[in-house]
Structure formats: C-alpha cells, structure tokens
Design a protein around this motif. Structure first.
Motif, PDB file in Angstrom:
ATOM      1  N   ILE A 163       6.364   8.104  -5.526  1.00 31.48           N
ATOM      2  CA  ILE A 163       5.632   8.167  -4.259  1.00 31.48           C
ATOM      3  C   ILE A 163       6.334   9.119  -3.290  1.00 31.48           C
ATOM      4  O   ILE A 163       7.512   9.435  -3.452  1.00 31.48           O
ATOM      5  N   ALA A 164       5.604   9.557  -2.287  1.00 33.40           N
ATOM      6  CA  ALA A 164       6.191  10.373  -1.231  1.00 33.40           C
ATOM      7  C   ALA A 164       7.124   9.490  -0.400  1.00 33.40           C
ATOM      8  O   ALA A 164       6.805   8.314  -0.151  1.00 33.40           O
ATOM      9  N   PRO A 165       8.271  10.009   0.013  1.00 35.67           N
ATOM     10  CA  PRO A 165       9.198   9.215   0.825  1.00 35.67           C
ATOM     11  C   PRO A 165       8.501   8.624   2.052  1.00 35.67           C
ATOM     12  O   PRO A 165       7.724   9.291   2.732  1.00 35.67           O
ATOM     13  N   GLY A 166       8.769   7.347   2.293  1.00 31.93           N
ATOM     14  CA  GLY A 166       8.231   6.669   3.469  1.00 31.93           C
ATOM     15  C   GLY A 166       6.791   6.219   3.358  1.00 31.93           C
ATOM     16  O   GLY A 166       6.230   5.709   4.327  1.00 31.93           O
ATOM     17  N   SER A 167       6.161   6.361   2.176  1.00 30.29           N
ATOM     18  CA  SER A 167       4.736   6.038   2.071  1.00 30.29           C
ATOM     19  C   SER A 167       4.441   4.642   1.531  1.00 30.29           C
ATOM     20  O   SER A 167       3.281   4.256   1.453  1.00 30.29           O
ATOM     21  N   LEU A 168       5.475   3.862   1.186  1.00 26.87           N
ATOM     22  CA  LEU A 168       5.260   2.489   0.706  1.00 26.87           C
ATOM     23  C   LEU A 168       5.383   1.514   1.861  1.00 26.87           C
ATOM     24  O   LEU A 168       6.350   1.561   2.619  1.00 26.87           O
ATOM     25  N   ARG A 169       4.383   0.651   1.980  1.00 27.31           N
ATOM     26  CA  ARG A 169       4.405  -0.369   3.023  1.00 27.31           C
ATOM     27  C   ARG A 169       4.057  -1.722   2.402  1.00 27.31           C
ATOM     28  O   ARG A 169       3.016  -1.862   1.764  1.00 27.31           O
ATOM     29  N   VAL A 170       4.949  -2.695   2.566  1.00 27.61           N
ATOM     30  CA  VAL A 170       4.684  -4.050   2.089  1.00 27.61           C
ATOM     31  C   VAL A 170       3.794  -4.732   3.111  1.00 27.61           C
ATOM     32  O   VAL A 170       4.121  -4.797   4.295  1.00 27.61           O
ATOM     33  N   LEU A 171       2.642  -5.233   2.654  1.00 30.84           N
ATOM     34  CA  LEU A 171       1.673  -5.875   3.537  1.00 30.84           C
ATOM     35  C   LEU A 171       1.885  -7.374   3.645  1.00 30.84           C
ATOM     36  O   LEU A 171       1.663  -7.968   4.694  1.00 30.84           O
ATOM     37  N   SER A 172       2.302  -7.989   2.530  1.00 31.98           N
ATOM     38  CA  SER A 172       2.564  -9.423   2.534  1.00 31.98           C
ATOM     39  C   SER A 172       3.486  -9.773   1.377  1.00 31.98           C
ATOM     40  O   SER A 172       3.585  -9.036   0.402  1.00 31.98           O
ATOM     41  N   GLU A 178       0.842  -1.186   0.000  1.00 33.58           N
ATOM     42  CA  GLU A 178       0.000   0.000   0.000  1.00 33.58           C
ATOM     43  C   GLU A 178       0.879   1.238   0.000  1.00 33.58           C
ATOM     44  O   GLU A 178       2.020   1.209   0.468  1.00 33.58           O
ATOM     45  N   VAL A 179       0.331   2.308  -0.561  1.00 33.06           N
ATOM     46  CA  VAL A 179       0.958   3.623  -0.543  1.00 33.06           C
ATOM     47  C   VAL A 179       0.034   4.498   0.284  1.00 33.06           C
ATOM     48  O   VAL A 179      -1.158   4.618  -0.026  1.00 33.06           O
ATOM     49  N   THR A 180       0.571   5.086   1.343  1.00 29.82           N
ATOM     50  CA  THR A 180      -0.261   5.764   2.334  1.00 29.82           C
ATOM     51  C   THR A 180      -0.438   7.260   2.102  1.00 29.82           C
ATOM     52  O   THR A 180      -1.199   7.899   2.824  1.00 29.82           O
ATOM     53  N   GLU A 181       0.257   7.824   1.124  1.00 30.24           N
ATOM     54  CA  GLU A 181       0.128   9.253   0.823  1.00 30.24           C
ATOM     55  C   GLU A 181      -0.153   9.425  -0.667  1.00 30.24           C
ATOM     56  O   GLU A 181       0.166   8.540  -1.462  1.00 30.24           O
ATOM     57  N   PRO A 182      -0.737  10.572  -1.065  1.00 30.80           N
ATOM     58  CA  PRO A 182      -0.989  10.794  -2.489  1.00 30.80           C
ATOM     59  C   PRO A 182       0.306  10.692  -3.299  1.00 30.80           C
ATOM     60  O   PRO A 182       1.391  11.032  -2.818  1.00 30.80           O
ATOM     61  N   LEU A 183       0.181  10.218  -4.521  1.00 32.62           N
ATOM     62  CA  LEU A 183       1.330  10.080  -5.403  1.00 32.62           C
ATOM     63  C   LEU A 183       1.856  11.458  -5.801  1.00 32.62           C
ATOM     64  O   LEU A 183       1.090  12.412  -5.914  1.00 32.62           O
ATOM     65  N   VAL A 184       3.162  11.542  -6.010  1.00 33.15           N
ATOM     66  CA  VAL A 184       3.823  12.825  -6.271  1.00 33.15           C
ATOM     67  C   VAL A 184       3.771  13.201  -7.745  1.00 33.15           C
ATOM     68  O   VAL A 184       3.463  14.341  -8.089  1.00 33.15           O
ATOM     69  N   SER A 185       4.083  12.267  -8.630  1.00 29.35           N
ATOM     70  CA  SER A 185       4.105  12.518 -10.072  1.00 29.35           C
ATOM     71  C   SER A 185       4.055  11.183 -10.792  1.00 29.35           C
ATOM     72  O   SER A 185       4.237  10.124 -10.181  1.00 29.35           O
ATOM     73  N   ALA A 186       3.819  11.242 -12.103  1.00 34.16           N
ATOM     74  CA  ALA A 186       3.804  10.020 -12.906  1.00 34.16           C
ATOM     75  C   ALA A 186       4.289  10.343 -14.309  1.00 34.16           C
ATOM     76  O   ALA A 186       4.131  11.466 -14.784  1.00 34.16           O
ATOM     77  N   GLY A 187       4.890   9.347 -14.943  1.00 34.56           N
ATOM     78  CA  GLY A 187       5.374   9.551 -16.298  1.00 34.56           C
ATOM     79  C   GLY A 187       5.643   8.244 -17.008  1.00 34.56           C
ATOM     80  O   GLY A 187       5.646   7.167 -16.400  1.00 34.56           O
ATOM     81  N   TYR A 188       5.857   8.368 -18.310  1.00 31.22           N
ATOM     82  CA  TYR A 188       6.228   7.236 -19.142  1.00 31.22           C
ATOM     83  C   TYR A 188       7.732   7.252 -19.364  1.00 31.22           C
ATOM     84  O   TYR A 188       8.316   8.310 -19.566  1.00 31.22           O
ATOM     85  N   CYS A 189       8.337   6.069 -19.387  1.00 32.50           N
ATOM     86  CA  CYS A 189       9.746   5.925 -19.735  1.00 32.50           C
ATOM     87  C   CYS A 189       9.829   5.040 -20.963  1.00 32.50           C
ATOM     88  O   CYS A 189       9.242   3.953 -20.995  1.00 32.50           O
ATOM     89  N   HIS A 190      10.556   5.518 -21.971  1.00 36.87           N
ATOM     90  CA  HIS A 190      10.698   4.788 -23.229  1.00 36.87           C
ATOM     91  C   HIS A 190      12.090   4.194 -23.401  1.00 36.87           C
ATOM     92  O   HIS A 190      12.462   3.803 -24.500  1.00 36.87           O
TER      93      HIS A 190
END
Length: 140
Positions: free
Chosen positions: A48-57, A18-30
């Motif tokens: 993502i915002a620093p520290g907002s990713l949490r592995v649940l399982s 899960e990501v617990t904070e709103p996403l910062v930006s998004a883009g395509y990489c070619h």
C-alpha cells in the motif's frame, strides 16, 4: 482503478480497515514462513501507499507476531485472520493480505518471491510471472 477506499477485514468481522489510495504492487510469496502462517503454498499480498491504511474498528483485537529477522505479521486475535505485514525498520511499509479485502482490489500479483522454498506438494503454476529464488529485487 479501484473504487476508493478499498475496504477489508477479518473473518469474524471484529477488525475492519480501509486503504485510501490505490495499491502500489502485489505479489506472491512462497517462503516457508508464509506457508506456515497461512496453511497454504503461498501468500498473496498488496503493498500500500504509505499512510493509506486506516483501522475503522477492532483495533483492540489487532496483534502481531514479530520475528527477529522479518516483517511483523499482523492478525486478528479473535479469529486469527492474517491482515497485513509491516516492516520493522519502517512502519509505513505495509503489505495487506489480498484475502483480507472485501472485493476486487483492482490489482493482480505481478511476481513470485522465495520460490526456492516453494511447497513440493503444490507446483507453482506456469502463469508467466517473474520468479525470484529469494526476495524480489527492489527495482522489480
């Protein structure tokens, strides 16, 4: 604004996060590396915002490929699903593969990077997004 947390996982369901904070930006990489990693012409990722990713399982299933000159490519060792990339210099800089989210992450890609390496077999769409021959400038 997305409903938080934003959840996601791999194809086999072994890894959930899960990501617990709103996403910062998004883009395509070619870039060629993303083409080979995904089997597609580009990769869509959300920073993502620093520290907002949490592995649940499934933490025991998570592996990474760490190229000498780029971000680590994190994936599920059971099904091979691409999950996120992570800076070798600052592990708090993470970009989640948008296809790994369960639903709408409430952000859209706003640029296209490494278009100098775009796949010849799939033209880049005329979508009005800014295009950068190499990496997107930090201020963009």
């Amino acid at each position: 604004m997305p409903d938080l947390p934003i959840t996601g996982g791999c194809l086999c369901g072994g890894v959930r996060f899960e990501v617990t904070e709103p996403l910062v930006s998004a883009g395509y990489c070619h870039c060629t590396r993303c083409q080979r990693r995904t089997g597609t012409s580009s990769s869509a990722s959300a920073r993502i915002a620093p520290g907002s990713l949490r592995v649940l399982s499934g933490e025991e299933l998570i592996r990474s490929y760490r190229p000498e000159d780029g971000f680590a490519k994190v994936f599920c060792s059971e099904c091979g699903s691409a999950l996120w990339s992570q800076s070798p210099d600052n592990p708090e800089i993470i970009a989640v593969r948008m296809g790994a989210f369960d639903g709408d992450p409430a952000i859209r890609p706003s640029s296209r990077a490494y278009v100098a390496y775009a796949a010849a077999w799939e033209p880049i769409p005329d979508d009005g997004l800014p295009r950068y021959p190499e990496a997107r400038p930090a201020s963009s």
